[in-house]
Design a protein around this motif. Structure first.
Motif, PDB file in Angstrom:
ATOM      1  N   MET A  57       0.832  -1.207   0.000  1.00 26.96           N
ATOM      2  CA  MET A  57       0.000   0.000   0.000  1.00 26.96           C
ATOM      3  C   MET A  57       0.876   1.270   0.000  1.00 26.96           C
ATOM      4  O   MET A  57       0.549   2.270  -0.618  1.00 26.96           O
ATOM      5  N   ILE A  58       1.989   1.214   0.706  1.00 28.52           N
ATOM      6  CA  ILE A  58       2.875   2.372   0.813  1.00 28.52           C
ATOM      7  C   ILE A  58       3.889   2.367  -0.334  1.00 28.52           C
ATOM      8  O   ILE A  58       4.100   3.379  -1.006  1.00 28.52           O
ATOM      9  N   PHE A  59       4.476   1.204  -0.580  1.00 28.18           N
ATOM     10  CA  PHE A  59       5.604   1.178  -1.515  1.00 28.18           C
ATOM     11  C   PHE A  59       5.201   1.295  -2.978  1.00 28.18           C
ATOM     12  O   PHE A  59       5.983   1.751  -3.797  1.00 28.18           O
ATOM     13  N   ARG A  64       5.970   4.628  -7.764  1.00 27.07           N
ATOM     14  CA  ARG A  64       5.411   5.407  -8.863  1.00 27.07           C
ATOM     15  C   ARG A  64       6.211   6.688  -9.101  1.00 27.07           C
ATOM     16  O   ARG A  64       6.399   7.118 -10.218  1.00 27.07           O
ATOM     17  N   PHE A  65       6.688   7.273  -7.992  1.00 25.18           N
ATOM     18  CA  PHE A  65       7.427   8.531  -8.141  1.00 25.18           C
ATOM     19  C   PHE A  65       8.936   8.328  -8.213  1.00 25.18           C
ATOM     20  O   PHE A  65       9.627   9.066  -8.896  1.00 25.18           O
ATOM     21  N   LEU A  66       9.429   7.356  -7.442  1.00 27.86           N
ATOM     22  CA  LEU A  66      10.888   7.235  -7.320  1.00 27.86           C
ATOM     23  C   LEU A  66      11.458   6.135  -8.189  1.00 27.86           C
ATOM     24  O   LEU A  66      12.665   6.045  -8.375  1.00 27.86           O
ATOM     25  N   GLY A  67      10.582   5.256  -8.694  1.00 29.50           N
ATOM     26  CA  GLY A  67      11.063   4.145  -9.504  1.00 29.50           C
ATOM     27  C   GLY A  67      11.436   2.947  -8.642  1.00 29.50           C
ATOM     28  O   GLY A  67      11.258   2.952  -7.414  1.00 29.50           O
ATOM     29  N   LEU A 236      19.124   5.929 -13.162  1.00 33.77           N
ATOM     30  CA  LEU A 236      18.210   7.004 -12.764  1.00 33.77           C
ATOM     31  C   LEU A 236      17.440   6.595 -11.508  1.00 33.77           C
ATOM     32  O   LEU A 236      17.344   7.356 -10.533  1.00 33.77           O
ATOM     33  N   GLU A 237      16.900   5.382 -11.522  1.00 28.27           N
ATOM     34  CA  GLU A 237      16.086   4.945 -10.387  1.00 28.27           C
ATOM     35  C   GLU A 237      16.926   4.842  -9.106  1.00 28.27           C
ATOM     36  O   GLU A 237      16.484   5.247  -8.040  1.00 28.27           O
TER      37      GLU A 237
END
Ligand code: HEM
Length: 435
Positions: A57-59, A64-67, A236-237
């Motif tokens: 639920m959190i990760f 989605r934002f940090l890859g 990048l990620e």
């Protein structure tokens, strides 16, 4: 338990009422086991870690934002990345970063801490946020990153992080975030930050120039089986994750350290004596750092009282049983690090600031028995722990050698536990230059 407010007093109250481990429901639906029992913590983080994944639920939101980097990935991909990146964070490898760190700390020391002989009250929290951000980005990219780019990156990443916290703490607002365009606005911001990072990665790769920084280490790392390196997207990620995981945590730890040292002038004096004895006025080098024992104890004790990662959690992949507690599949296990660090069963006078607790004779035992875990534990232990210790030592060397610090207000900062544990209204400090 209200999760949009400071949840720490609620946790502490529940532990008092129900014991070291209790059940609860997040948002009335998600079953949770909340614990401050070191045996259960060890079971989840180490002994049976394969059964405990980062709470989806959190990760999923973070991903989605940090890859999909070290902090957010799972299973075989995580293991492959951890094996690849781990050697670069080995103490000896970090040696090369001391020079960059010394330079960044000296360059970014704010002007005006003392004006016309009068010390000015300064909030160290934003100061440390900026410094920790510059330390991790410059350790990654050396001088390739301009002040303008740093500003943009810092703005994007902090705005996104605040948005992520809102999404996690107030999930009922998620439909509104979509309709109002907030979600797409933040996705756009994330893309802009990605563009900056990608450009730096591609420039370095195509230039063929080698630097002594973390990006170079990531570029040079080779998978054992294929002998290949990471793709630009993977780089990048991972850089995104290192910047995010590696600046707010350190900034919070540093702010609390400044607060505690300002509040305890006798401990501050002990630390300064050590700096004098070990360093005099010379520039700190890697070889000096292990000799800064008391300074290290101050940092460790501050992270006991105010652990930047004040809580962490996992979700059971399959049903399990720990010390008689049944854990059905899909249970969120909340590891209450803050409560563990303040438990009188493990800490004499737990609210007192006593760096002496971390003297070498007792330190090892505290860490091995899972009653102290500012950097987590088991295979997913913070990969940046030596980096963080090193940067905090260096910041203390540079600032405390030059300034005596004093609290500008009697009031203790309130706790603001978001993803990390912040001082709610900052930490206001007087800096007095040492002649
Ligand atoms: C005082 C500073 C820091 C603290 C207190 C801290 C704390 C933590 C904790 C508790 C975890 C484990 C979370 C869990 O298991 O749920 C973690 C993981 C991680 N930290 Fe740190 N951290 C700090 C600084 C840093 C720095 C400076 C970096 C990078 C330069 C970093 C990079 C990471 C990464 C990549 C992970 C994920 C590791 C994995 O899952 O394999 N951290 N950190």
């Amino acid at each position: 338990m209200k999760h949009s407010k400071n949840p720490i007093p609620g946790f502490l109250h529940n532990f008092e009422q129900y014991g070291d481990t209790y059940r609860a429901y997040l948002g009335g639906i998600q079953p949770m086991l909340v614990t401050k029992d070191p045996d259960i913590v060890r079971h989840v983080l180490q002994k049976n870690h394969r059964n405990y994944i980062k709470t989806p639920m959190i990760f999923e939101k973070l991903r989605r934002f940090l890859g999909n980097g070290l902090l957010t990935s799972e299973g075989p991909y995580w293991l492959q990345q951890r094996r690849l990146i781990q050697p670069g964070f080995h103490k000896q490898r970090l040696q090369a970063l001391v020079e960059i760190m010394n330079q960044v700390i000296a360059e970014t020391e704010p002007k005006g801490l003392v004006q016309a002989g009068e010390s000015q009250a300064v909030d160290v929290y934003p100061m440390m946020m900026r410094l920790a951000f510059d330390l991790v980005t410059r350790s990654l990219f050396s001088t390739a990153v301009s002040a303008e780019k740093l500003e943009l990156l810092s703005h994007s990443l902090t705005t996104i992080q605040a948005f992520l916290v809102q999404q996690i703490r107030q999930p009922y607002l998620n439909p509104w975030f979509k309709i109002s365009g907030q979600l797409s606005k933040h996705i756009k911001l994330g893309k802009a930050a990605d563009e900056i990072l990608l450009k730096m990665i591609r420039n370095r790769r195509s230039s063929g120039a080698s630097q002594e920084d973390l990006l170079q280490m990531l570029l040079d790392a080779r998978y054992e089986d294929t002998g290949e390196g990471m793709t630009d997207q993977q780089l990048l990620e991972e850089t995104n994750i290192l910047i995010t995981a590696g600046h707010e945590t350190s900034a919070n730890a540093l702010s609390w350290i400044f607060y505690l040292l300002a509040k305890h002038p006798a401990k501050q004096a002990l630390l300064r004596t050590e700096l004098q004895e070990v360093l005099g006025t010379t520039q700190p080098t890697f070889a000096h750092l292990p000799r800064l024992r008391y300074t290290t104890q101050v940092i460790e004790e501050a992270m006991r009282l105010y652990p930047p990662a004040w809580v962490t959690d996992r979700q059971s992949a399959k049903a399990d049983e720990i010390k008689g507690h049944q854990i059905p599949e899909g249970t969120m296990v909340v590891l209450a690090i803050y409560a563990l660090h303040h438990d009188p069963k493990f800490w004499d006078k737990p609210e007192a600031f006593q760096p002496e607790r971390f003297a070498p004779e007792t330190r090892k035992q505290r860490i091995s028995n899972y009653s102290y875990l500012p950097f987590g534990g088991g295979p997913r232990l913070c990969i940046g722990n030596s980096f963080a210790m090193m940067e905090m030592q260096l910041v203390l060397v540079h600032y405390l050698r030059k300034y005596r610090i004093e609290l500008a207000t009697e009031k203790s900062p309130e706790l603001l536990p978001l993803v990390t544990l912040r001082p709610k209204n900052g930490v206001s400090i007087f800096f007095e230059e040492i002649a």
